[in-house]
Scaffold this active site. Structure first.
Site, PDB file in Angstrom:
ATOM      1  N   GLU A 262      -0.826  10.094 -11.466  1.00 35.22           N
ATOM      2  CA  GLU A 262      -0.104   9.351 -10.433  1.00 35.22           C
ATOM      3  C   GLU A 262       1.243  10.028 -10.126  1.00 35.22           C
ATOM      4  O   GLU A 262       1.652  10.107  -8.961  1.00 35.22           O
ATOM      5  CB  GLU A 262       0.082   7.885 -10.885  1.00 35.22           C
ATOM      6  CG  GLU A 262       0.904   6.993  -9.974  1.00 35.22           C
ATOM      7  CD  GLU A 262       0.344   6.803  -8.565  1.00 35.22           C
ATOM      8  OE1 GLU A 262      -0.794   7.222  -8.295  1.00 35.22           O
ATOM      9  OE2 GLU A 262       1.080   6.268  -7.727  1.00 35.22           O
TER      10      GLU A 262
ATOM     11  N   LYS B 117       2.291  11.401  -6.447  1.00 36.89           N
ATOM     12  CA  LYS B 117       3.514  10.982  -5.730  1.00 36.89           C
ATOM     13  C   LYS B 117       4.269  12.195  -5.209  1.00 36.89           C
ATOM     14  O   LYS B 117       4.727  12.224  -4.079  1.00 36.89           O
ATOM     15  CB  LYS B 117       4.468  10.176  -6.632  1.00 36.89           C
ATOM     16  CG  LYS B 117       4.106   8.757  -6.978  1.00 36.89           C
ATOM     17  CD  LYS B 117       4.133   7.796  -5.836  1.00 36.89           C
ATOM     18  CE  LYS B 117       2.869   7.814  -5.057  1.00 36.89           C
ATOM     19  NZ  LYS B 117       1.766   6.987  -5.304  1.00 36.89           N
TER      20      LYS B 117
ATOM     21  N   ASN C 193       9.038 -19.506   2.165  1.00 35.70           N
ATOM     22  CA  ASN C 193       8.688 -18.193   1.613  1.00 35.70           C
ATOM     23  C   ASN C 193       8.676 -18.362   0.092  1.00 35.70           C
ATOM     24  O   ASN C 193       9.712 -18.649  -0.487  1.00 35.70           O
ATOM     25  CB  ASN C 193       9.754 -17.172   2.064  1.00 35.70           C
ATOM     26  CG  ASN C 193       9.745 -15.882   1.252  1.00 35.70           C
ATOM     27  OD1 ASN C 193      10.755 -15.207   1.168  1.00 35.70           O
ATOM     28  ND2 ASN C 193       8.638 -15.528   0.661  1.00 35.70           N
ATOM     29  N   GLY C 194       7.516 -18.197  -0.523  1.00 34.50           N
ATOM     30  CA  GLY C 194       7.461 -18.343  -1.982  1.00 34.50           C
ATOM     31  C   GLY C 194       6.161 -18.994  -2.404  1.00 34.50           C
ATOM     32  O   GLY C 194       5.210 -19.077  -1.627  1.00 34.50           O
TER      33      GLY C 194
ATOM     34  N   TRP D  82       2.934 -13.865   4.719  1.00 35.10           N
ATOM     35  CA  TRP D  82       2.187 -13.008   3.794  1.00 35.10           C
ATOM     36  C   TRP D  82       1.466 -13.990   2.892  1.00 35.10           C
ATOM     37  O   TRP D  82       2.053 -14.564   1.979  1.00 35.10           O
ATOM     38  CB  TRP D  82       3.154 -12.133   3.006  1.00 35.10           C
ATOM     39  CG  TRP D  82       2.462 -11.235   2.038  1.00 35.10           C
ATOM     40  CD1 TRP D  82       2.306 -11.436   0.700  1.00 35.10           C
ATOM     41  CD2 TRP D  82       1.846  -9.994   2.320  1.00 35.10           C
ATOM     42  NE1 TRP D  82       1.613 -10.387   0.153  1.00 35.10           N
ATOM     43  CE2 TRP D  82       1.319  -9.497   1.120  1.00 35.10           C
ATOM     44  CE3 TRP D  82       1.672  -9.246   3.494  1.00 35.10           C
ATOM     45  CZ2 TRP D  82       0.646  -8.282   1.048  1.00 35.10           C
ATOM     46  CZ3 TRP D  82       0.996  -8.048   3.419  1.00 35.10           C
ATOM     47  CH2 TRP D  82       0.499  -7.578   2.201  1.00 35.10           C
TER      48      TRP D  82
ATOM     49  N   LYS E 131      -1.271   4.670   5.492  1.00 32.06           N
ATOM     50  CA  LYS E 131      -1.154   3.614   4.479  1.00 32.06           C
ATOM     51  C   LYS E 131      -2.514   3.014   4.161  1.00 32.06           C
ATOM     52  O   LYS E 131      -2.808   2.661   3.048  1.00 32.06           O
ATOM     53  CB  LYS E 131      -0.198   2.539   5.011  1.00 32.06           C
ATOM     54  CG  LYS E 131       0.166   1.481   4.004  1.00 32.06           C
ATOM     55  CD  LYS E 131       1.108   2.019   2.958  1.00 32.06           C
ATOM     56  CE  LYS E 131       1.218   1.121   1.772  1.00 32.06           C
ATOM     57  NZ  LYS E 131       1.538   1.878   0.547  1.00 32.06           N
TER      58      LYS E 131
ATOM     59  N   ARG F 294       8.062  -8.164   6.018  1.00 32.08           N
ATOM     60  CA  ARG F 294       7.872  -9.071   4.887  1.00 32.08           C
ATOM     61  C   ARG F 294       6.484  -9.722   4.884  1.00 32.08           C
ATOM     62  O   ARG F 294       6.144 -10.465   3.970  1.00 32.08           O
ATOM     63  CB  ARG F 294       8.930 -10.186   4.921  1.00 32.08           C
ATOM     64  CG  ARG F 294      10.354  -9.651   4.885  1.00 32.08           C
ATOM     65  CD  ARG F 294      11.343 -10.795   4.862  1.00 32.08           C
ATOM     66  NE  ARG F 294      11.157 -11.630   3.698  1.00 32.08           N
ATOM     67  CZ  ARG F 294      11.648 -11.373   2.501  1.00 32.08           C
ATOM     68  NH1 ARG F 294      12.361 -10.297   2.314  1.00 32.08           N
ATOM     69  NH2 ARG F 294      11.427 -12.178   1.501  1.00 32.08           N
TER      70      ARG F 294
ATOM     71  N   GLU G 254       2.358  13.911  -2.329  1.00 28.05           N
ATOM     72  CA  GLU G 254       2.329  13.116  -1.104  1.00 28.05           C
ATOM     73  C   GLU G 254       3.617  13.234  -0.309  1.00 28.05           C
ATOM     74  O   GLU G 254       3.592  13.358   0.905  1.00 28.05           O
ATOM     75  CB  GLU G 254       2.150  11.623  -1.456  1.00 28.05           C
ATOM     76  CG  GLU G 254       0.752  11.208  -1.768  1.00 28.05           C
ATOM     77  CD  GLU G 254       0.690   9.719  -2.107  1.00 28.05           C
ATOM     78  OE1 GLU G 254      -0.129   9.030  -1.517  1.00 28.05           O
ATOM     79  OE2 GLU G 254       1.474   9.254  -2.970  1.00 28.05           O
TER      80      GLU G 254
ATOM     81  N   CYS H 110       7.204 -13.627   2.650  1.00 32.90           N
ATOM     82  CA  CYS H 110       7.088 -14.060   4.037  1.00 32.90           C
ATOM     83  C   CYS H 110       8.474 -13.907   4.642  1.00 32.90           C
ATOM     84  O   CYS H 110       9.452 -13.735   3.922  1.00 32.90           O
ATOM     85  CB  CYS H 110       6.714 -15.543   4.139  1.00 32.90           C
ATOM     86  SG  CYS H 110       5.135 -15.951   3.391  1.00 32.90           S
TER      87      CYS H 110
ATOM     88  N   HIS I 287      -7.080  24.620 -21.440  1.00 31.76           N
ATOM     89  CA  HIS I 287      -8.341  25.106 -20.873  1.00 31.76           C
ATOM     90  C   HIS I 287      -8.184  25.510 -19.410  1.00 31.76           C
ATOM     91  O   HIS I 287      -9.119  25.394 -18.638  1.00 31.76           O
ATOM     92  CB  HIS I 287      -9.426  24.031 -21.036  1.00 31.76           C
ATOM     93  CG  HIS I 287      -9.622  23.647 -22.466  1.00 31.76           C
ATOM     94  ND1 HIS I 287     -10.275  24.456 -23.362  1.00 31.76           N
ATOM     95  CD2 HIS I 287      -9.192  22.574 -23.171  1.00 31.76           C
ATOM     96  CE1 HIS I 287     -10.264  23.880 -24.558  1.00 31.76           C
ATOM     97  NE2 HIS I 287      -9.607  22.736 -24.461  1.00 31.76           N
TER      98      HIS I 287
END
Ligand code: G6P
Length: 612
Positions: A485, A489, A98-99, A72, A607, A27, A492, A2, A508
């Site tokens: 992945e 990356k 925040n936490g 958040w 996103k 945040r 992208e 946050c 193959h």
């Protein structure tokens, strides 16, 4: 994660706090709130939504003291009531936080028995009332009461507390979440980073973990250790960062910042859930539904993009530990192919944003067909989190870079905890193996840190291959999804064509592409088909490809075969994806930077894909 902002001084607090909150929205941005103190009274305004929504709602804007918060959500869904600031029962104390306070439930029960009422579902409202209870019963000043309370809580926090009976001070404290104090002429600023006050003062004091400070007008800031009250000599630094640099935490791109956040966010993900000392994994979303997992004949995992790759890693985890058959599907395919779903199936939906249209539609279909749906999401209160029957959040904090990094490793962390929890419950893991994995999981953040320390070497490798037009990524077993992945990356963000393949399957088809211009990234860690992968490396080498080996620290064999090696620390086979992913993220990052690409916002991507 946050964002918190505070001001005490001679200026109007409102514009400073509002602008500061906008700068801290990276945040978290699911709800926002503000407290202003004026004429012996406090005015609080809070709302679900962004800071711009708060701006539309605020009526009273006067006051020289204020606290602001952009949230958040961790405990409690994002709504007006759960938004910060929170106020104590007497109406005197106001807090922003925040936490996560892990033991808030036990404290809440004690306070409820003592007559306290709670309006929100948050851990923060519990903390402010604990402080008040201590302040009243032990007749303590605010600073002292905060200190006593913090010594009773377990968790992480950056807090600012204001007492309207003592309107010349704000008490702040930090453990695990950042807190900066800006020191101006007759005024102080408080914030999660220096961006909210950079145009007012260059002098900043960053609290360290387990420190607190009483910020009092006309006085110097006194910093103390929370545990024993000892005074700490404050180090006031002169900031030389631009606003943009501060928001990115000093990193040139959000993606790099998020890559480096991984040790911390993996810890956040297992905080309160993984208790190796007691041999326990506690997944609150699973406990009530454990029988469903135990009885499951099959687990179906659905997701898109990087989340689908996390699902592939989970296939190995669930099958290895819990011995339950797993199928992993692209949500977009699943939803349109009349899937067979049986009564005892459990569907796990993985999504960072919690808003991906295909995943959401797939969940609705699975539910319609009678499946139990478990969501693994990052964004609290998101559509997929709400649509699921139950679930676990990944606690990665906001991911801004479009290419997913920390979301992936935290998803794997949650899925690992789930697999071990089920294995323990259905008896498919031995006690010793279970404990071994619990203890090793706790060591992973430190090992991720060591993997990150290879960054300069990886940047040099990137320099060598920045002009390649094709890349191959190979891995086996747990590291096959990592190869996928790694290739994703690179595609992208650098626009280089890359393919991920199971190492043996290369024969193959893709082997036809290999020539002396082709870089091939091979994940060849110990434990897990090492010898087989080495044979695959031989096959590539004889076709003269350029080999980049991702190996276990100290490996000598692959070093003699590969053109470049990148080391990761040794770990148990099931946890290697959490380490081998790191160099692949960094490699794609550096290549993209060297090619001058827009790393955080690659072309054509988004996103959160809310269209099918
Ligand atoms: C987009 C993003 C990817 C992400 C995928 C799934 O393509 O660019 O990074 O992996 O969506 O998103 P989700 O939020 O459901 O994980």
């Amino acid at each position: 994660m946050c964002g918190i902002v505070g001001y005490i001084g001679h200026r109007e607090a409102y514009p400073i706090i509002l602008k500061g909150l906008k700068r801290l929205e990276y945040r978290g941005y699911d709800s926002a709130g503000i407290m202003l103190y004026s004429q012996s009274d406090i005015q609080i305004c809070k709302t679900k939504g962004k800071v711009s929504d708060l701006e539309k709602k605020v009526v009273s804007t006067s006051g020289n003291i204020g606290l602001g918060h952009t949230r958040w959500a961790t405990h409690g869904s994002p709504n007006d009531i759960n938004s910060h600031p929170h106020i104590s029962n007497s109406g005197n104390l106001v807090i922003i936080h925040n936490g996560i306070i892990e033991n808030y439930d036990a404290i809440k029960k004690t306070l409820t028995n003592r007559g306290y009422h709670f309006h929100s579902e948050t851990d923060t409202e519990v903390l402010v009332n604990l402080i008040e209870d201590i302040q009243i019963n032990q007749k303590l000043k605010l600073g002292k009461a905060v200190q006593v309370a913090l010594n009773q809580v377990v968790g992480a926090y950056a807090i600012a507390v204001f007492d309207k009976q003592k309107p010349n001070e704000i008490v702040v404290a930090r453990l695990g979440s950042p807190l900066a104090i800006g020191i101006g002429e007759g005024e102080f600023f408080i914030a999660s980073d220096a961006s909210p006050f950079i145009e007012y003062t260059n002098n900043a004091l960053y609290l360290e973990d387990e420190e607190m400070a009483v910020i009092r007008l006309g006085k110097e800031v006194k910093v103390r250790k929370i545990e024993d009250d000892s005074l700490v000599t404050p180090y006031i630094q002169e900031l030389q960062l631009s606003l943009d640099q501060i928001e990115k935490g000093g990193y040139p791109h959000f993606m790099l910042k998020e890559i480096y956040e991984q040790p911390a966010v993996i810890t956040d993900t297992y905080r309160g859930r993984l208790l190796p000392g007691e041999g326990i994994i506690k997944m609150s979303g699973m406990e009530d539904h454990l029988q469903k997992f135990i009885n499951a004949k099959r687990i179906l995992i659905i997701g898109c993009g990087t989340s689908w790759h996390a699902g592939l890693v989970a296939e190995y985890l669930f099958e290895d530990f819990a011995r339950i058959p797993v199928e992993v599907e692209y949500a977009s395919e699943f939803r349109y192919r009349n899937p067979i779903i049986q009564n005892d199936d459990v569907v796990i939906a993985i999504s960072q944003s919690g808003e991906t249209a295909d995943t959401l539609a797939a969940i609705k279909l699975a539910k319609k067909k009678g499946a139990f749906v478990y969501g693994v999401c990052n964004v609290v209160g998101s559509s997929i989190a709400r649509e699921s029957d139950s679930g676990s959040y990944t606690h990665a904090g906001p991911e801004i870079g479009v290419a997913s990094t920390k979301a992936f490793t935290t998803q794997i962390t949650v899925l690992t905890l789930m697999a071990l929890r089920i294995a323990k419950a259905n008896g498919n893991i031995s006690e010793s193996n279970y404990h071994l994995h619990l203890q090793e999981l706790e060591r992973i953040p430190a090992k991720v840190e060591q993997a990150l320390a290879q960054n300069e070497h990886i940047a040099k490798v990137a320099e060598i291959f920045k002009n390649a037009t094709n890349f191959l990524y190979l891995g086996r077993g747990y590291n096959f999804p990592v190869a996928l992945e790694g290739a994703l990356k690179l595609k992208e963000i650098s626009y280089i064509h890359a393919e991920g393949y199971p190492a043996a399957e290369m024969k193959h088809g893709p082997i036809a592409l290999i020539d002396d211009q082709m870089p091939v990234v091979v994940i060849a860690t110990k434990h897990g088909h090492y010898e087989k992968v080495v044979s695959n490396i031989q096959e590539i080498k004889s076709r003269k490809a350029k080999i980049i080996g991702v190996v276990t620290k100290g490996d000598q064999h692959v070093r003699t075969l590969a053109d470049h090696v990148i080391e990761v620390p040794e770990t148990l086979e099931a946890f290697t994806p959490l380490l081998t992913t790191i160099p692949l993220q960094l490699l794609s990052y550096y290549i993209a930077v060297l090619r001058g690409c827009n790393v955080d916002q690659p072309r054509n991507l988004a996103k959160s894909v809310t269209v099918e």
